[in-house]
Design an enzyme around this catalytic site. Structure first.
Site, mmCIF file in Angstrom:
data_model
loop_
_atom_site.group_PDB
_atom_site.id
_atom_site.type_symbol
_atom_site.label_atom_id
_atom_site.label_comp_id
_atom_site.label_asym_id
_atom_site.label_seq_id
_atom_site.Cartn_x
_atom_site.Cartn_y
_atom_site.Cartn_z
ATOM 1 N N TRP A 166 34.461 48.290 56.233
ATOM 2 C CA TRP A 166 34.589 46.846 56.402
ATOM 3 C C TRP A 166 34.836 46.638 57.881
ATOM 4 O O TRP A 166 35.840 47.091 58.420
ATOM 5 C CB TRP A 166 35.762 46.310 55.574
ATOM 6 C CG TRP A 166 35.911 44.826 55.670
ATOM 7 C CD1 TRP A 166 35.233 43.886 54.944
ATOM 8 C CD2 TRP A 166 36.794 44.101 56.535
ATOM 9 N NE1 TRP A 166 35.634 42.630 55.318
ATOM 10 C CE2 TRP A 166 36.592 42.728 56.297
ATOM 11 C CE3 TRP A 166 37.728 44.473 57.494
ATOM 12 C CZ2 TRP A 166 37.282 41.728 56.968
ATOM 13 C CZ3 TRP A 166 38.428 43.478 58.181
ATOM 14 C CH2 TRP A 166 38.204 42.127 57.903
ATOM 15 N N GLU B 160 42.292 27.177 44.165
ATOM 16 C CA GLU B 160 41.611 28.382 43.661
ATOM 17 C C GLU B 160 40.105 28.122 43.519
ATOM 18 O O GLU B 160 39.278 28.963 43.873
ATOM 19 C CB GLU B 160 42.239 28.796 42.322
ATOM 20 C CG GLU B 160 41.545 29.900 41.558
ATOM 21 C CD GLU B 160 41.526 31.260 42.258
ATOM 22 O OE1 GLU B 160 42.126 31.416 43.325
ATOM 23 O OE2 GLU B 160 40.848 32.164 41.720
#
Ligand code: M6R
Length: 603
Positions: free
Chosen positions: A73, A471
């Site tokens: 990453w 969310e």
């Protein structure tokens, strides 16, 4: 982030390394690479997934019986094949997880000595630095020690050297790394679960430790260089599964929510003794991403049921507020992975300030599970899609249960009422099954179409609904790349209402309760500006919005005794599914969204 795997076991290394990397790609999947040694080091690496690396190796095999591998990453430098690990110089191959903060200074110094670099990555300085020390007469091990001693920041490394074919060197500070061996082989991995099937036991390296990994033996040295007896632990069984197809992991993990919640509640039933939160004083909840949204919902429950003053802080922000932390009576950290660097740093900061810590954590063998004073486990099982789904639902299950337990201990709920409410929670799994199976497919498809063609969106709610709106916004952004602004509905008129126009969908989370009437007013304001509404909520709430033109996604009916916990969980399931389907409708793979990793192990 980044996953490291190393093997020296006398057999062809590349297939073992690819298998290990496949188990670790949740840690990053920007690029992947491996180095194997057969007299000379052969490197295969690319900007792409582990599957792409496997395809490359089918075309260009790499032979050797010892090797190291990496799934990345990106922190420094783009996700290109040059920047992919291993980095090799002078017969020394290195894979690295972490951030070398002083890499510029090291690079400049080495350049003055004649070193030439191929990339601008921090990690590339490591093989050069090791070589620098070896050229000055240091042995391989001492050279690695010297190099790592000069590094500021965090690292987990595995090193392979051409002139020492029977040894791998591993070291760590800040980033996790474990080692293991069986009779015939030695292994290095970022996560002990990746070792399943290769060896029975592993040892987690301590801060600043170095390990020499050979076939059938591992020698560990502590940060002073003194030999140390490894603390061997059982390698966890392999819980990850290979699934192919866009969204295959996320769809499966959404379907596993009822089982995850059932297992988590059953574990909570086995908990004995008081939680400690009932002692009084402010409870501080901390987490990142979806785990923070779960914390925010839990805070409403702790306050409602137990009357406990509760604050929720983003872990990376809490790190700058030591006073807030020091004054908390209890710190509760939430994390699926148990590895999130910011959250882990807060746990350490709290422990240093003598604030009691607890962790609601899913990965039982994680660093956070090891370091927190108390662990309240979620038993969601391995979550492989980048998006939190069943772990989020399981965190809510723990928090719901905890709120009742603390309420009983504080006397804000009578023992009889507490037992009644606890038993009512047992209905959650089957009701969540109905949420998954009973969704109105036509309305869902229509909502997906609207979101898939939108350029921006809003998500609104009040009270707990505002936390679920957050969310929804996170999931639409991370999975479908749809910029979505989450706004508590009451705040809409203080600015964000300016964004509304036809073609900007507004997702509204509606849960019946005292704030519903006010939220209906907000919805009228949205509808008056021509923005399309997608309403998600329970029947009673949706009925109150009857006169407003909107797409409606209702939840199935639920018993009053458990509605307080069930409705937030149910709405959470719907918004996560909506985001997954929107991503798929946009031709994206929600399991592996760009620029992300499942475990965020850098601050
Ligand atoms: O492992 P953690 O729960 O600590 O991870 C926290 C966040 O990184 C995570 O929830 C992230 O926001 C997810 N991608 C959300 O779907």
């Amino acid at each position: 982030m980044c996953g490291i795997f190393g093997t020296i076991n006398g057999s062809d290394a590349a297939p073992v390394l690819l298998d290990g990397l496949g188990r670790l790609d949740y840690r990053g999947y920007d690029s992947a690479g491996l180095a194997v040694l057969d007299k000379t080091i052969a490197v295969r690496k690319l900007g792409g997934s582990v599957d792409a690396l496997a395809s490359l190796i089918r075309v260009r095999p790499a032979e050797g019986r010892v090797g190291i591998a990496h799934t990345r990453w990106a922190t420094h430098g783009a996700a290109t094949s040059e920047n992919a690990h291993p980095h090799v110089f002078d017969g020394i191959a290195v894979v690295h997880n972490g951030v070398i903060e002083n890499h510029d200074a090291i690079r400049t110094r080495l350049q003055q000595d004649g070193h030439e670099f191929q990339t601008s990555t921090d990690s590339e300085v490591l093989p050069h630095l090791i070589s620098h020390h070896r050229r000055r007469g240091q042995s391989a091990v001492v050279a690695v020690q010297s190099a790592l001693g000069e590094v500021h920041g965090s690292y987990a490394v595995a090193v392979l050297m051409e002139d020492i074919p029977d040894l791998l060197i591993a070291g760590r500070r800040g980033s996790p790394l474990v080692v293991g061996h069986d009779e015939d082989g030695g292994y290095i991995a970022s996560d002990p679960a990746a070792l399943a099937g290769y060896c029975a036991q592993y040892a987690a390296l301590g801060e600043g430790a170095l390990a020499l990994v050979a076939r059938g033996a591992v020698l560990v040295m502590d940060q002073t260089g003194a030999a140390e007896t490894p603390r061997w632990q059982q390698v966890p069984s392999l819980t990850t599964v290979r699934r192919t197809g866009a969204g295959a992991h996320m769809a499966a993990e959404l379907a596993e929510i009822p089982a995850a919640v059932a297992a988590t509640l059953a574990a909570a039933d086995r908990r004995v003794g008081r939680t400690g939160l009932e002692a009084g004083g402010t409870v501080l909840l901390t987490a990142c991403g979806s785990s923070r949204h779960a914390a925010a919902i839990g805070a409403h429950w702790l306050e409602h049921w137990a009357g406990v003053p509760t604050r929720v802080e983003i872990a990376s922000e809490l790190l700058h507020r030591p006073t807030l932390l020091a004054e908390a009576a209890h710190l509760v950290a939430l994390s699926q992975s148990g590895e999130t660097a910011d959250t882990l740093a807060v746990v350490r900061m709290a422990a240093a300030a003598s604030v009691p810590t607890a962790a609601i954590v899913n990965v039982a063998h994680s660093q956070m599970a090891r370091e927190a004073g108390t662990v309240w486990p979620t038993l969601a099982g391995a979550e492989q899609a980048v998006a939190a789904t069943k772990s989020f639902a399981s965190q809510l299950a723990v928090l719901a249960r905890l709120s009742l337990d603390v309420a009983e201990a504080r006397g804000t709920l009578s023992p009889v009422e507490a037992v009644f409410r606890r038993r009512a929670l047992e209905r959650l799994p089957s009701w969540l099954g109905q949420v998954l199976d009973g969704v109105d497919h036509d309305a869902l498809s229509e909502a997906v179409k609207v979101l898939a063609r939108a350029r921006t969106a809003l998500a609104i709610g009040r009270d707990i609904g505002a936390e679920i709106a957050a969310e929804a916004a996170l999931k639409l952004a991370e999975l479908a790349y749809l910029p979505t602004l989450a706004v508590p509905a009451g705040e809409l008129k203080h600015g964000p209402i300016a964004l509304l126009e036809p073609g900007v969908p507004v997702i509204a989370i509606l849960i019946h309760g005292p704030t519903l009437a006010k939220q209906v007013v907000s919805l009228e304001e949205v509808a008056a500006r021509g923005a399309g509404l997608i309403l998600i909520g329970d029947d009673a709430a949706l009925t109150a919005t009857h006169g407003i033109a909107a797409l409606r996604l209702p939840l199935p009916p639920v018993a009053d005794a458990v509605a307080w916990a069930a409705l937030p969980l149910g709405v959470g399931v719907i918004v996560q599914r909506l985001a997954m389907m929107t991503a798929l409708a946009r031709g994206l793979n929600p399991d592996r969204p760009r620029n992300l990793a499942k475990s965020v192990t850098v601050e």
